[in-house]
Design an enzyme around this catalytic site. Structure first.
Site: not given
Length: 449
Positions: A79, A81, A153
């Site tokens: 993916d 993003d 994170d």
């Protein structure tokens, strides 16, 4: 030491990267194509088009996070993003085929051909609304790119790639940590785990998948804070477990979960199963087979995966019900319902997947029926292949004993045989046991004696 060398070599001259970013810290790095090694053509066309459209509308836009990290590691991201300074409503106005989703974090799904690009607005630093345990409940305050990087994170996920200028912006020495093979939390690990306990599971998954060592300060709070996993909504926990199990490194992840003490409560009694040699053999074979399929680009079944993980719990409940006097088939169905109901308290397994799991389990006794028309009917069942693979796995793990040990080979031969050979393989059909009829006493015989 490595981080210092990278900081000196790639140090930015201290200018803002683009208008609207605000001041950047002295340690913010801007890496050129020669330094980061990412080929623009390896970035998906959909994400490039999304960034280009946002740039043309006057906004900033970067491919961000895991895709940049994976490209720097030489992997192929699943993916791509995009992060931008445009608000969700502004993003939506730029793309005809798009929609805003999410409550806790509002994001926009932009549809580019067959691709779905997840576009997020830069998050700002603020005192977010939290629950009693510190978990963030709502977070739709926006900021600039530097603030957004601080909110991510791990350092290896705080990397921003601009497809137009072909540069990578690194705020937290993520590139140095990639080179050093470290997974490091941004900020205070304990506080970040309280904000989102899923980060503990993500640390395990990324460590196993990327071959990174969890940095000691990032690892230290995990064992004592593992109980916070209990506060994660079941649907979100299911999504995270599915990512872990389909990562291609599920076996390694599960061993790491046990090592960190995070397996307790994720799947009921999983820790007990993994302490039983036969149960562990069964589960690890299933995960190893799944990992091989993922790495070979083959399809995998979440239903099959969860069926294997929970099977030994079903077996234990099934045996207990039979010992209590219940007939085998009703006992199996009650055991299946009991296990999946208790599981639903932790993981929101979808109704469709639960139905598939039950069918895989329920077909196992039917493999013992090798007479008459029943084997032919089983071959036509929509879940035959999954149930047959499950039977093979049981055989490989040494679970099948005595006559049942021949079942995998028999069914392998039966499904590949021609019509005559199949007919010859059938076992003699056992006639149903005759039921003794009770004689009725006649009216005469019931006389007064």
């Amino acid at each position: 030491m490595i981080r210092k060398l990278f900081s000196r070599f790639f140090r930015s001259p201290g200018k803002s990267h683009s208008a609207g970013l605000g001041s950047t810290s002295a340690t913010t790095l801007t890496l050129t194509r020669k330094q980061h090694g990412i080929n623009r053509d390896d970035v998906s066309q959909g994400s490039r088009r999304t960034c280009d459209a946002l740039h043309q509308a006057g906004y900033e836009a970067y491919v961000v996070g895991g895709a940049v990290r994976d490209l720097m590691l030489g992997a192929h991201p699943k993916d791509f993003d995009v992060a931008t300074n445009a608000t969700p409503e502004q993003v939506k106005r730029c793309f005809r085929r798009s929609r805003i989703i999410g409550r806790r974090f509002q994001i926009v799904h932009v549809y580019q051909g067959s691709e779905v690009i997840e576009v997020t607005t830069f998050r700002g630093s603020h005192d977010a609304k939290t629950d009693a345990h510190g978990r963030v409940l709502n977070d739709n305050v926006f900021g600039n790119m530097a603030e957004d990087a601080a909110r991510r994170d791990f350092t290896v996920n705080a990397l921003y790639y601009d497809p137009h200028r072909e540069v990578v912006v690194d705020y937290h020495h993520g590139v140095a940590d990639i080179k050093a093979g470290l997974l490091r939390m941004i900020g205070d690990p304990a506080k970040r785990y309280r904000e989102d306990p899923v980060r503990m599971l993500r640390a395990v998954r990324l460590s196993a998948k990327l071959g990174l060592t969890i940095e000691k300060d990032t690892r230290h709070p995990i064992t004592e804070m593992a109980g916070l996993i209990e506060n994660i909504p079941p649907a979100r926990l299911f999504d995270e477990m599915l990512k872990l199990l389909t990562s291609g490194y599920a076996e390694k992840c599960l061993r790491q979960l046990r090592h960190e003490g995070l397996h307790h409560g994720l799947l009921p009694l999983l820790d007990v199963i993994l302490e039983q040699p036969q149960g562990e053999r069964f589960v690890m074979r299933a995960l190893n087979n799944t990992d091989e399929r993922v790495r070979q680009g083959k399809s995998i079944s979440p239903s099959f995966l969860f069926a294997t993980l929970l099977w030994h719990e079903v077996l234990g409940t099934w045996e207990a019900l039979k010992r209590g006097g219940m007939l085998p088939i009703p006992a199996l169905h009650e055991a299946m319902d009991d296990v999946l109901d208790s599981q639903a308290e932790k993981l929101a397994i979808t109704r469709r997947i639960s139905g598939d799991i039950k069918e895989i389990w329920a077909l196992q006794p039917r493999f013992q029926q090798r007479a008459g028309k029943r084997p032919y009917a089983l071959l036509e069942h929509i879940r035959f292949r999954a149930a047959y693979d499950f039977l093979l796995l049981r055989g490989e793990a040494g679970e099948l004993q005595d006559e049942d040990a021949t079942l995998p080979a028999w069914w392998t031969d039966f499904q590949d045989a021609d019509g005559e050979t199949r007919a010859a393989m059938l076992q003699p059909d056992q006639p149903p046991a005759k039921r003794r009829r009770r004689r009725k006493k006649s009216a005469d015989s019931s006389s007064d004696e």
